[in-house]
Design a protein around this motif. Structure first.
Motif, PDB file in Angstrom:
ATOM      1  N   VAL A  14       0.850  -1.187   0.000  1.00  6.47           N
ATOM      2  CA  VAL A  14       0.000   0.000   0.000  1.00  6.47           C
ATOM      3  C   VAL A  14       0.888   1.240   0.000  1.00  6.47           C
ATOM      4  CG1 VAL A  14      -1.745   1.291   1.286  1.00  6.47           C
ATOM      5  CG2 VAL A  14      -1.850  -1.188   1.196  1.00  6.47           C
ATOM      6  N   ALA A  17      -3.324   5.956   1.050  1.00  5.90           N
ATOM      7  CA  ALA A  17      -4.694   5.704   1.500  1.00  5.90           C
ATOM      8  C   ALA A  17      -5.574   6.848   1.015  1.00  5.90           C
ATOM      9  CB  ALA A  17      -4.746   5.615   3.015  1.00  5.90           C
ATOM     10  N   PHE A  23      -7.399   2.505  -1.990  1.00  7.59           N
ATOM     11  CA  PHE A  23      -5.958   2.530  -1.760  1.00  7.59           C
ATOM     12  C   PHE A  23      -5.227   2.479  -3.087  1.00  7.59           C
ATOM     13  CE2 PHE A  23      -7.939   0.618   1.906  1.00  7.59           C
ATOM     14  CZ  PHE A  23      -7.318   1.269   2.964  1.00  7.59           C
TER      15      PHE A  23
END
Length: 71
Positions: A14, A17, A23
């Motif tokens: 990731v 965010a 994401f």
């Protein structure tokens, strides 16, 4: 998860965010993809943070993917 979904899993990290459980994920091959949390992860409030390794089921037509597992 069905057997077909298990075969199509890709892994990434990731990077960002975004609002509404979206994401931006960098896949292991360097590609960036927009992803969203699966329903079970939302239901059980599993948190995904920047830097987490995740498993993704990509959509068959490209564009987005669904985060199904946090590792």
């Amino acid at each position: 998860m069905s057997e077909q979904e298990k075969e199509n899993l890709v892994y990434g990290t990731v990077e960002e965010a975004l609002p509404n459980a979206l994401f931006r994920v960098v896949l292991d091959d360097g590609e960036k993809i927009l992803t969203y949390l699966s329903g079970k992860m939302r239901k059980f409030r599993i948190r995904v943070l920047i830097g987490d390794k995740v498993a993704i089921v990509p959509e068959p037509y490209g564009g987005k993917g669904r985060i199904t597992k946090r590792m």
